[in-house]
Each structure stands twice: as C-alpha cells, then as structure tokens.
Design an enzyme around this catalytic site. Structure first.
Site, PDB file in Angstrom:
ATOM      1  N   SER A 180      -9.157   3.320   2.848  1.00  0.00           N
ATOM      2  CA  SER A 180      -8.081   3.775   2.003  1.00  0.00           C
ATOM      3  C   SER A 180      -7.260   2.646   1.373  1.00  0.00           C
ATOM      4  CB  SER A 180      -7.138   4.682   2.812  1.00  0.00           C
ATOM      5  OG  SER A 180      -6.520   3.970   3.860  1.00  0.00           O
ATOM      6  N   SER A 183     -10.294   1.566   7.029  1.00  0.00           N
ATOM      7  CA  SER A 183      -9.570   1.427   5.762  1.00  0.00           C
ATOM      8  C   SER A 183      -9.200   0.004   5.402  1.00  0.00           C
ATOM      9  CB  SER A 183      -8.303   2.288   5.793  1.00  0.00           C
ATOM     10  OG  SER A 183      -8.633   3.658   5.846  1.00  0.00           O
ATOM     11  N   LYS A 213       0.835  -1.201   0.000  1.00  0.00           N
ATOM     12  CA  LYS A 213       0.000   0.000   0.000  1.00  0.00           C
ATOM     13  C   LYS A 213       0.873   1.256   0.000  1.00  0.00           C
ATOM     14  CE  LYS A 213      -3.679   2.279   2.693  1.00  0.00           C
ATOM     15  NZ  LYS A 213      -4.549   2.182   3.874  1.00  0.00           N
TER      16      LYS A 213
END
Length: 463
Positions: free
Chosen positions: A151, A175, A76
């Site tokens: 996210s 997230s 990520k």
C-alpha cells in the site's frame, strides 16, 4: 548531480553545513513534482508552494532542529498530518483535515523535516495495488500502464522518480516490501514494536502491522528509522534499540543465508520471479555469503489460515465505526469475516502463529538471514484490481497473490526489501532479506554491502 537524485545522507550533510539551502532544495523538489507527478499520481496532497518556500527559508535562517533539518518529505496518506487532508483514500473520510500529527509525522517534523504533502495509498491501505476512488491510481514509473504495488505505492514512486529522498510507509501484508521491489527502491519493515503506532483503541492484541522507512539506499533507511523509532509511554511492548545511523556495512563473508524459494511449490510464482531472485542471491554469494536452499519449514496452509484470521480480526476492528456503504468490497469482506469470528478461532490462529515463531527461531539458529521474493508476480495492468491467478493457480482472495510476505508479517520479523534488478520486460523486482526480531541493524548493514555492489536504485525509471 541533479539535487532530486542525490541521497538523503548527502543532502542532509550539505544542509547541515550550509553548502545547500533548504529553499534551494524545496524549489528543486517542487519543480520535480510538477514535472513528473502528473504522469504517475504519487503525491496526492501538496501544500501551497509559497507556504513551503516560506517554511524552507525559515529553516535556512533559523536554528538547526534535528537530523532531517530542511528535508522535504511527503507522508503516506494513512498517517495524519496536522492541517492536511487525511482521507486514507476513502470517500467516507474525503475532505477530513487532521487536527494533529500522528506519532510518525510528529517525529519527522520534530527532526526538522518539512512535511510537504501526502502520498497515495489503496483505500484504508487494503491490497498491494495503489488505487482508490478519491485520488485514483498511482502508476509504475518503469511502465505507467502497470501497478506500482502498495500500500506504500505513492511513497515508493515518489522515491523512484526523485520527488522525495526519504519516505515513510506501513507494512501489514508487504506494504513496504512489494512496492519497494516493483519500484527499484528499498523498504524496511522493522521488528514489530520498534516504531510505535498510534495510542488509540486497543494497543495490546494486534501485532501484525508496523510503520517503517523507504529510501534509495540502506544508509538513508537508517537515518529515517532512527527518527521514527523509540518507545512511546502510552503504548505497551516498548522496543528500545540503539541507533543504526550512520550505517556501517556488514561484511557477508561467513554469513549463512537460507533461500526459501516458492516454499516447496506452495506459493505459485510467475515465470522469471525465482530467476531474478536467484540472481540477487548470486550477488550475496559473490560478496562472501553462503546461500543454501531451505525446504519448507512450516505448513503454508496452516500459516495462511492463521494469517487471514488474525488479519480480518484486526481490520474489522478498525472498520466497525465507518459506514458500510462507503467501504470497498475487500474491506467489507474483511469486516464480515472479522465480525463472525469466535474468540476461540482467534486463539487457534494465534497458536499457529506461536508455532511458526518457535520454528523460525530454530531456523535462525542455523542461518543469519532468510530470503523470499517480495512478490509472486510482476507488476500487472493498472486497471486490474488484483491478480486472479498465478501460473494457472486461481487466487481465492484479493490478497492471496501476496502470500509470500506472510512468514515475516505473521510473527513481526524485521525484513529488508532489496532491489533485485530488472526482468526480461525491463520491470524491477525485489527480494526480502529477513531475520529474527531485533536483527534490524544487521539486516541493514548487509543491505549496505549489497547496495555498494549493485546500486540498482540509481538506474533511473522512464519518467
């Protein structure tokens, strides 16, 4: 079965015995990324394919280096990976190449993973919709006109489409949970402190965000969780826990599960969200659990006030060194709120948090786990920054539509996002199964039992 659809556990087993080569798996991974990533934009940084193939061949000819030996993973883009651009979706950091790995990347690398690139995230991870001015938006693979959540949206989409078998993510405000639900995969928010963050700046005050794993099964979650877990001597609040892999399913007979629904109407839900959540709860009941509705155990308004105070305080602390001109509206909103706070405002917010923790402890004396939906809405149009109303109720902030994740995040509880199936429009949704701090293994074990009965992530998306 297509290599890119197999579980991480199966792939790692074959890599360990030599039945599968790292080079073969890397080629299949690169082919899959080439085939599907243009339509979803989940992997936003990719190392040179020749370099990746060379590293894979080196894994095949060299010694076994750990439990992830030879497995490709894209990290990520909120975590630094040495030699890769790490901009967090922000123009303020565009083109910045990380000189060293963050802890989570270093642990995956040391475990033998091949770090192939980066997955997309909202700018600085703010908001549960993955878009930013550097890389653009990541699309939902079940309908590319819609949001994939965030996210950790790029990570969830990479899993759902078979571009990776494991993924890392982070969770402050859902997230790991919201994108898992919207992409028909699993996301696990560990007990706070189990997976260390970076030993940078203040490491004592802020206890809202944590890193964690994502996968297409709880068994695979457990593999990555063990790799990234464990104390770091540079950080306080060490959390040492026994390994959870290989994961043993936990029988649900005799388990009591509390269903919190829409928190007595305090958290508005789009039509169908509660219905699909209750269908998932029915599966738990079929497996032997007792599911009971739970009246709102705490004042939702007080909890929200505590959350947005502590969140803005933490986010502002992380943004003060960046040029304001490069920040998006939501980041500026958080920054200004945080800078304007007094110490006593923060203290009062933490008192509310403490009261909720004590209340939750009493609940967990009655229930083995509690359940809420992973989001209050279905995936929305990809061009919309965020939902401005739910069921006729106006949303007063860019993240109010994710209020449902706050009971977990505010007090650092472990939570497993379980796929709940598909709604009338064919879109996926999820539920969050959560328990007291330290109940990580139990939640994952219950999830393994649920997964064996449903196997939702094996229902493939359109792309």
């Amino acid at each position: 079965m297509d290599l890119t659809r197999r579980s991480a556990a199966d792939l790692l087993g074959d890599l360990a015995t030599g039945a599968l080569s790292a080079a073969e798996l890397m080629q299949a991974t690169l082919d899959r990324i080439d085939a599907v990533n243009p339509s979803v934009n989940a992997v936003v940084v990719l190392r040179d394919p020749d370099d990746l193939m060379a590293e894979a061949r080196g894994k095949d000819s060299g010694p076994k280096t750990g439990p992830l030996h030879g497995l490709p993973i894209a990290v990520k883009d909120l975590a630094n990976v040495a030699g890769m651009v790490s901009c967090m979706g922000s123009p303020a950091l565009a083109g910045v190449v990380a000189p060293a790995d963050d802890i989570i990347a270093a642990r995956m690398r040391a475990a033998g993973a091949i770090l192939i690139g980066k997955t997309n995230t909202p700018e600085f991870g703010l908001g549960s919709h993955t878009f930013n001015p550097v890389y653009g938006a990541t699309a939902n693979p079940y309908d590319t006109r819609l949001s994939c959540g965030g996210s950790s949206g790029g990570a969830a989409v990479a899993l759902a489409t078979g571009m990776t078998a494991l993924a890392d993510g982070g969770d402050m405000m859902g997230s790991l949970r919201n994108p898992a639900g919207w992409n028909n995969v699993y996301g696990f928010r560990p007990s706070w402190g189990r997976v260390p963050g970076e030993p940078i700046g203040d490491t004592f005050l802020h206890q809202l965000s944590t890193l964690g794993p994502m996968a297409r099964s709880p068994e695979d979650l457990a593999i990555l969780l063990d790799v990234i877990s464990g104390p770091d001597p540079r950080l306080p609040y060490p959390f040492a826990a026994p390994p959870v892999a290989p994961l043993a399913p936990v029988g649900l007979t005799g388990k009591r599960i509390g269903w919190l629904g829409d928190w007595g109407g305090a958290m508005p839900m789009e039509a169908g969200i509660l219905d699909i959540s209750e269908a998932a709860l029915a599966v738990l009941e079929d497996l032997g659990a007792t599911v009971e509705p739970v009246a709102p155990p705490f004042d939702a308004k007080a909890m929200w006030t505590s959350w947005i105070t502590l969140r803005s305080w933490q986010v502002a602390a992380s943004l003060t060194a960046l040029p304001r001109a490069h920040l998006k509206d939501s980041a500026i909103w958080e920054l200004d709120r945080g800078l304007a706070m007094s110490a006593m405002e923060v203290h009062r917010a933490s008192v509310i948090r403490s009261e909720w923790f004590r209340t939750a402890a009493r609940l967990f004396a009655q229930y083995d786990a509690l359940v809420l939906p992973t989001a209050q809405v279905w995936p929305f149009e990809i061009a919309r920054p965020w939902p401005t109303e739910i069921a006729g109720v106006a949303m007063d902030t860019y993240h109010r539509w994710m209020q449902v994740v706050i009971p977990v995040s505010l007090i650092g509880l472990p939570a497993l996002a379980l796929p709940a199936g598909f709604g009338a429009a064919g879109l996926p949704a999820g539920i969050q199964l959560f328990g007291p701090r330290g109940s990580d293994a139990s939640l994952l074990g219950m999830g393994a039992t649920y997964h064996a009965a449903t196997e939702w992530p094996q229902k493939r998306p359109a792309v």
